[in-house]
Motif scaffolding. Structure first.
Motif, PDB file in Angstrom:
ATOM      1  N   ILE A  51       0.825  -1.205   0.000  1.00 17.73           N
ATOM      2  CA  ILE A  51       0.000   0.000   0.000  1.00 17.73           C
ATOM      3  C   ILE A  51       0.864   1.262   0.000  1.00 17.73           C
ATOM      4  O   ILE A  51       0.460   2.309  -0.518  1.00 17.73           O
ATOM      5  CB  ILE A  51      -0.969   0.012   1.201  1.00 17.73           C
ATOM      6  CG1 ILE A  51      -2.068   1.060   1.001  1.00 17.73           C
ATOM      7  CG2 ILE A  51      -0.222   0.221   2.499  1.00 17.73           C
ATOM      8  CD1 ILE A  51      -2.957   0.825  -0.194  1.00 17.73           C
ATOM      9  N   THR A  52       2.073   1.165   0.546  1.00 13.19           N
ATOM     10  CA  THR A  52       2.978   2.318   0.539  1.00 13.19           C
ATOM     11  C   THR A  52       3.357   2.685  -0.888  1.00 13.19           C
ATOM     12  O   THR A  52       3.318   3.865  -1.286  1.00 13.19           O
ATOM     13  CB  THR A  52       4.247   1.994   1.354  1.00 13.19           C
ATOM     14  OG1 THR A  52       3.873   1.687   2.697  1.00 13.19           O
ATOM     15  CG2 THR A  52       5.206   3.170   1.351  1.00 13.19           C
ATOM     16  N   GLU A  53       3.712   1.671  -1.660  1.00 14.57           N
ATOM     17  CA  GLU A  53       4.059   1.880  -3.062  1.00 14.57           C
ATOM     18  C   GLU A  53       2.872   2.415  -3.856  1.00 14.57           C
ATOM     19  O   GLU A  53       3.018   3.311  -4.696  1.00 14.57           O
ATOM     20  CB  GLU A  53       4.537   0.556  -3.653  1.00 14.57           C
ATOM     21  CG  GLU A  53       5.041   0.628  -5.079  1.00 14.57           C
ATOM     22  CD  GLU A  53       5.523  -0.720  -5.584  1.00 14.57           C
ATOM     23  OE1 GLU A  53       5.663  -0.872  -6.811  1.00 14.57           O
ATOM     24  OE2 GLU A  53       5.772  -1.625  -4.756  1.00 14.57           O
ATOM     25  N   MET A  54       1.684   1.885  -3.585  1.00 15.22           N
ATOM     26  CA  MET A  54       0.484   2.336  -4.285  1.00 15.22           C
ATOM     27  C   MET A  54       0.177   3.800  -3.975  1.00 15.22           C
ATOM     28  O   MET A  54      -0.143   4.592  -4.868  1.00 15.22           O
ATOM     29  CB  MET A  54      -0.708   1.457  -3.905  1.00 15.22           C
ATOM     30  CG  MET A  54      -0.654   0.049  -4.461  1.00 15.22           C
ATOM     31  SD  MET A  54      -2.016  -0.990  -3.854  1.00 15.22           S
ATOM     32  CE  MET A  54      -3.452  -0.133  -4.556  1.00 15.22           C
ATOM     33  N   ALA A  55       0.268   4.168  -2.718  1.00 15.80           N
ATOM     34  CA  ALA A  55      -0.033   5.546  -2.314  1.00 15.80           C
ATOM     35  C   ALA A  55       0.971   6.528  -2.907  1.00 15.80           C
ATOM     36  O   ALA A  55       0.608   7.630  -3.353  1.00 15.80           O
ATOM     37  CB  ALA A  55      -0.060   5.655  -0.790  1.00 15.80           C
ATOM     38  N   ASP A  56       2.241   6.149  -2.923  1.00 17.83           N
ATOM     39  CA  ASP A  56       3.270   7.024  -3.496  1.00 17.83           C
ATOM     40  C   ASP A  56       3.041   7.232  -4.991  1.00 17.83           C
ATOM     41  O   ASP A  56       3.166   8.360  -5.500  1.00 17.83           O
ATOM     42  CB  ASP A  56       4.658   6.425  -3.262  1.00 17.83           C
ATOM     43  CG  ASP A  56       5.085   6.471  -1.807  1.00 17.83           C
ATOM     44  OD1 ASP A  56       4.433   7.186  -1.020  1.00 17.83           O
ATOM     45  OD2 ASP A  56       6.063   5.781  -1.456  1.00 17.83           O
ATOM     46  N   ALA A  57       2.704   6.152  -5.690  1.00 23.75           N
ATOM     47  CA  ALA A  57       2.464   6.255  -7.133  1.00 23.75           C
ATOM     48  C   ALA A  57       1.211   7.075  -7.414  1.00 23.75           C
ATOM     49  O   ALA A  57       1.170   7.864  -8.378  1.00 23.75           O
ATOM     50  CB  ALA A  57       2.337   4.857  -7.731  1.00 23.75           C
ATOM     51  N   GLY A 107      -0.652  14.517  -8.463  1.00 21.77           N
ATOM     52  CA  GLY A 107      -0.187  15.745  -7.835  1.00 21.77           C
ATOM     53  C   GLY A 107      -0.835  15.991  -6.490  1.00 21.77           C
ATOM     54  O   GLY A 107      -1.167  17.122  -6.136  1.00 21.77           O
ATOM     55  N   LEU A 108      -0.984  14.915  -5.712  1.00 26.55           N
ATOM     56  CA  LEU A 108      -1.601  14.988  -4.386  1.00 26.55           C
ATOM     57  C   LEU A 108      -0.616  14.490  -3.336  1.00 26.55           C
ATOM     58  O   LEU A 108       0.447  13.959  -3.661  1.00 26.55           O
ATOM     59  CB  LEU A 108      -2.861  14.112  -4.340  1.00 26.55           C
ATOM     60  CG  LEU A 108      -3.969  14.407  -5.347  1.00 26.55           C
ATOM     61  CD1 LEU A 108      -4.998  13.292  -5.326  1.00 26.55           C
ATOM     62  CD2 LEU A 108      -4.631  15.740  -5.030  1.00 26.55           C
ATOM     63  N   GLN A 109      -1.008  14.624  -2.078  1.00 26.23           N
ATOM     64  CA  GLN A 109      -0.248  14.018  -0.997  1.00 26.23           C
ATOM     65  C   GLN A 109      -1.034  12.825  -0.473  1.00 26.23           C
ATOM     66  O   GLN A 109      -2.227  12.934  -0.191  1.00 26.23           O
ATOM     67  CB  GLN A 109      -0.022  15.020   0.141  1.00 26.23           C
ATOM     68  CG  GLN A 109       0.868  16.198  -0.242  1.00 26.23           C
ATOM     69  CD  GLN A 109       1.131  17.111   0.948  1.00 26.23           C
ATOM     70  OE1 GLN A 109       1.600  16.659   1.996  1.00 26.23           O
ATOM     71  NE2 GLN A 109       0.833  18.391   0.782  1.00 26.23           N
ATOM     72  N   ALA A 110      -0.370  11.694  -0.345  1.00 24.24           N
ATOM     73  CA  ALA A 110      -1.030  10.491   0.145  1.00 24.24           C
ATOM     74  C   ALA A 110      -0.010   9.629   0.882  1.00 24.24           C
ATOM     75  O   ALA A 110       1.141   9.509   0.462  1.00 24.24           O
ATOM     76  CB  ALA A 110      -1.642   9.707  -1.001  1.00 24.24           C
ATOM     77  N   THR A 111      -0.452   9.027   1.969  1.00 21.51           N
ATOM     78  CA  THR A 111       0.396   8.150   2.768  1.00 21.51           C
ATOM     79  C   THR A 111      -0.275   6.796   2.912  1.00 21.51           C
ATOM     80  O   THR A 111      -1.436   6.702   3.320  1.00 21.51           O
ATOM     81  CB  THR A 111       0.633   8.734   4.173  1.00 21.51           C
ATOM     82  OG1 THR A 111       1.265  10.009   4.045  1.00 21.51           O
ATOM     83  CG2 THR A 111       1.517   7.804   4.999  1.00 21.51           C
ATOM     84  N   GLY A 112       0.445   5.757   2.551  1.00 21.80           N
ATOM     85  CA  GLY A 112      -0.058   4.405   2.714  1.00 21.80           C
ATOM     86  C   GLY A 112       0.650   3.717   3.866  1.00 21.80           C
ATOM     87  O   GLY A 112       1.876   3.802   3.980  1.00 21.80           O
ATOM     88  N   THR A 113      -0.116   3.049   4.717  1.00 20.84           N
ATOM     89  CA  THR A 113       0.452   2.409   5.901  1.00 20.84           C
ATOM     90  C   THR A 113      -0.062   0.978   6.032  1.00 20.84           C
ATOM     91  O   THR A 113      -1.263   0.721   5.892  1.00 20.84           O
ATOM     92  CB  THR A 113       0.071   3.185   7.179  1.00 20.84           C
ATOM     93  OG1 THR A 113       0.541   4.527   7.055  1.00 20.84           O
ATOM     94  CG2 THR A 113       0.688   2.541   8.405  1.00 20.84           C
TER      95      THR A 113
END
Length: 368
Positions: free
Chosen positions: A49-55, A61-67
């Protein structure tokens, strides 16, 4: 779409209305509305999910954090945040559909949302609630010991030859296994009975109320090796130097260890009537999120081939039927999905309500 319709779409989205309620769904309008919202927080039980959120963040052009967070922790967090009015979680991917259906959806702690422009590609049974992916748990054997899978029928796992030689996670600690039992009884009991007749040449006669219960009781009585993880179950089957002829029920994701840890896992194809089961992940938007449009945009992204790619590499199957597993997915399950018992959420509440019953049933019948 003309500019007036575009503005209507943005207004509807910004007011928190679902995209399906707008006059027309417009992805560009959803993106524009999402960009005006606070950073997105997404949880899942997989580190991918970290990789998905970063991509996702880079793409739009947003900010997103996957944990990465376990399903039980996600459930507790969502309930606590909504009840306190301090919602920090925006999107939750929970690999426990029955718990989500039993605890979150009925009381409005979260909602399911299906991207309107993708709905026709999403399997009907995966729309309510929206299932993001399904994770196949499949029978595996050791290719260094056997030339092919040593069983052809699941009832063979209950025979003396395989006593103590089947590795799987403990149903008392892994709810997806009791869900599997209930899914078999609800949707494949006739196939379990037919497989018995095919194996032994006679109809199943049992004191139990269903063929599934007879199978589960016999499997438990045959003393399978119970583990606390897929990794341990896979290790018992095919770790380097393994000489014991185990068969195991493991996640398709474990087949990546054939390269990473020199395992020799092989998929058991053509086992009557199923080669395993799928554990589904439900995607939910948390009630009270201050980024409702970014949350919907992430759900949309996750239902595309690009968005789900990091999980597809592990053999997780998108509910979007136009999204295929990669050709180099290591388990080869893509060619055998019809042999996997797919999770059906229509009996999700039954799965939830009978978990304790199935655990008690397993405990009563298990023999070391």
């Amino acid at each position: 779409m003309n500019k007036y319709k575009y503005l209507i779409s943005i207004l509807a989205l910004t007011l928190g209305l679902g995209a399906a309620q707008a006059e027309d769904f417009n992805l560009d309008a959803l993106i524009a509305a999402a960009r005006s919202e606070p950073p997105l927080t997404v949880y899942d039980s997989t580190g991918k999910i970290t990789e998905m959120a970063d991509a996702f963040a880079a793409k739009y052009g947003l900010q997103a954090t996957g944990t990465k967070t376990k399903a039980t922790a996600q459930l507790e967090t969502i309930i606590r945040e909504v009840q306190s009015g301090n919602v920090q979680t925006d999107v939750s991917f929970i690999a426990d559909v029955p718990a989500a259906m039993g605890q979150l959806l009925p009381d409005g702690f979260a909602e399911s949302w299906v991207p309107p422009d993708l709905v026709e590609d999403i399997a009907p049974e995966a729309r309510d609630p929206l299932l993001i992916v399904s994770s196949p748990n499949i029978l595996a054997y050791n290719t260094a010991i056997f030339d092919s899978c040593p069983i052809t029928n699941i009832w063979q796992l209950t025979e003396p030859e395989w006593k103590g030689k089947v590795s799987m996670q403990d149903p008392l600690g892994k709810p997806s296994y009791t869900d599997w039992f209930n899914q078999m009884r609800s949707h494949a009991d006739d196939r379990i009975a037919a497989a018995y007749e095919a194996q032994y040449g006679k109809k199943l006669e049992t004191e139990h109320a269903s063929a599934t219960e007879a199978f589960v009781a016999a499997l438990a009585a045959n003393g399978p090796l119970l583990t606390d993880s897929d990794s341990a179950a896979a290790e018992a089957v095919a770790a380097p130097g393994q000489t014991e002829p185990f068969v195991g029920l493991v996640s398709a994701a474990k087949f990546r260890d054939n390269e990473g840890a020199a395992f020799t896992l092989g998929l058991c194809a053509d086992v009557d009537p199923i080669i395993g089961f799928s554990n589904a992940t439900v995607g939910l938007i948390v009630k009270g999120t201050d980024s409702p449009n970014a949350a919907r945009l992430f759900m949309h992204y996750a239902m595309t081939a690009e968005g789900i790619a990091p999980q597809a590499e592990d053999g997780k199957v998108s509910s979007n039927r136009s999204v295929a597993l990669p050709d180099d997915e290591p388990s080869g399950v893509a060619d055998h999905l019809g042999e996997v018992l797919a999770y059906d959420p229509s009996t999700g509440m039954s799965d939830w309500e009978t978990r304790q019953d199935w655990q008690d049933f397993w405990r009563l019948n298990y023999a070391r």
